[in-house]
Scaffold this active site. Structure first.
Site, PDB file in Angstrom:
ATOM      1  N   ARG A  44      -3.365 -10.184   5.164  1.00 15.56           N
ATOM      2  CA  ARG A  44      -3.779 -10.186   3.758  1.00 15.56           C
ATOM      3  C   ARG A  44      -2.619  -9.624   2.936  1.00 15.56           C
ATOM      4  O   ARG A  44      -2.293  -8.442   3.043  1.00 15.56           O
ATOM      5  CB  ARG A  44      -5.043  -9.358   3.570  1.00 15.56           C
ATOM      6  CG  ARG A  44      -5.592  -9.380   2.143  1.00 15.56           C
ATOM      7  CD  ARG A  44      -6.857  -8.536   2.041  1.00 15.56           C
ATOM      8  NE  ARG A  44      -7.435  -8.603   0.696  1.00 15.56           N
ATOM      9  CZ  ARG A  44      -7.086  -7.802  -0.313  1.00 15.56           C
ATOM     10  NH1 ARG A  44      -6.155  -6.869  -0.121  1.00 15.56           N
ATOM     11  NH2 ARG A  44      -7.647  -7.922  -1.493  1.00 15.56           N
ATOM     12  N   LYS A  81       0.819  -1.213   0.000  1.00 16.85           N
ATOM     13  CA  LYS A  81       0.000   0.000   0.000  1.00 16.85           C
ATOM     14  C   LYS A  81       0.854   1.265   0.000  1.00 16.85           C
ATOM     15  O   LYS A  81       2.065   1.234   0.218  1.00 16.85           O
ATOM     16  CB  LYS A  81      -0.967  -0.016   1.182  1.00 16.85           C
ATOM     17  CG  LYS A  81      -2.096  -1.015   0.972  1.00 16.85           C
ATOM     18  CD  LYS A  81      -3.176  -0.928   2.029  1.00 16.85           C
ATOM     19  CE  LYS A  81      -4.330  -1.867   1.676  1.00 16.85           C
ATOM     20  NZ  LYS A  81      -5.395  -1.860   2.700  1.00 16.85           N
TER      21      LYS A  81
END
Length: 335
Positions: free
Chosen positions: A313, A278
């Site tokens: 995740r 991210k």
């Protein structure tokens, strides 16, 4: 007002307190008692009420048949043309199944997504999202891959098609706010669901996000959504929580949540952490290209484990599994 209790997590030997959420290698004997509009107090766990001690220490219920007493890896498999990191990589059945088979060697769960929820992404029509995901899930099952599958969607019809094709779990970035009928489907099928915090929709969520107090606002939101889910018939032990790193949050908001991730244990449910590749990894690690952020992603994954996150995740399943093995080996040699 009742305080939010944040376990002060300790990792590995010497094991001198109570297990954190039933984890084998995490313990604590103190908590931060946090108040939205008041001071934070450091308190011995022994001084907390019995119900609070039970909530913070008990082993979380299994998810997709997987025990939550050790970290689990959820592998990301986006079958989209525009996801921020792997968009277009797995849009054919052959490439998707090949990647699923590869990830299944290290992942405990496969998370299949057919709609990008990156900042600025547009909504995908339901029929197109079904076309992208259901056939891939069916092909994965036809290939003999038995790893539990999560469908990453906000929509009841998409989830229904995915469950019919062989999925085992629903991962909803909107926490049942986008399509309330999804709650009824989850309750009817009696499958696990991950409720994630997000502020706004993907196309606008990064337009100047603001919070009164990001920790309490996220916790209050998740509390409310858990209440909604159970009111619609979803068993509490089927629910997983996710603070939603990167979803309607600035870098400062994200860092604050990561630094205080153990606060989510106050909800008494498993924690899923999704930070893989991210923007904050690129910003802090000074890496522009998403696919080059593996090292920073693994570093944050290990931080999450030390705060008690039960599910990671990630895109890089092999590298994350390797890091967890090394971390575990160091703990075992320290006992």
């Amino acid at each position: 007002m009742t305080a939010r209790l944040q376990p002060i997590a300790r990792f590995g030997a010497p094991f001198a307190g109570q297990p954190l959420a039933g984890a084998a290698d995490l313990w604590f004997d103190e908590v931060f008692a946090r108040h939205r509009d008041g001071p934070t107090a450091r308190t011995a766990l022994a001084e907390c009420a019995r119900d609070d001690r039970v909530r913070l220490t008990r082993t979380r219920a299994p998810i997709c048949g997987l025990t939550m007493d050790r970290p689990r890896i959820m592998g990301v498999l986006n079958v989209t043309p525009d996801s921020f990191s792997d968009g277009g990589d797995h849009i054919t059945l052959e490439t998707a199944v090949a990647r699923a088979r590869q990830m299944a060697e290290d992942a405990d769960i496969l998370d299949i997504g057919g709609e990008s929820t990156r900042p600025g992404a547009d909504e995908v029509p339901v029929d197109e999202e079904i076309r992208r995901t259901a056939r891939v899930i069916e092909a994965i099952r036809d290939a003999g891959i038995a790893t539990p599958i999560s469908i990453d969607t906000r929509k009841a019809r998409v989830a229904e098609a995915a469950l019919d094709a062989g999925a085992d779990m629903v991962n909803d970035v909107a926490a049942l706010t986008f399509d309330p009928e999804l709650a009824d489907l989850v309750a009817e099928r009696d499958v696990p669901v991950c409720l994630m915090h997000a502020q706004g929709l993907p196309d606008t969520m990064q337009n100047d996000p603001r919070y009164d107090d990001v920790l309490f606002d996220v916790m209050d939101f998740l509390d409310e959504r858990i209440g909604f889910a159970t009111s619609r018939g979803i068993a509490r032990e089927r629910i997983v929580t996710d603070p939603g790193i990167g979803f309607g949050k600035t870098l400062e908001h994200n860092v604050t949540l990561l630094q205080n991730l153990s606060l989510l244990h106050d909800l008494g449910l498993p924690i899923l952490l999704g930070v893989s590749r991210k923007r904050l990894v690129g910003t802090i690690g000074q890496v522009e290209t998403a696919k080059d952020r593996m090292a920073g992603s693994v570093a944050l994954a290990l931080h999450g484990i030390q705060q008690g996150a039960q599910i990671l995740r990630v895109h890089d399943t092999c590298e994350t599994r390797q890091a967890l093995r090394l971390q575990q080996a160091m703990v075992e040699r320290g006992n």
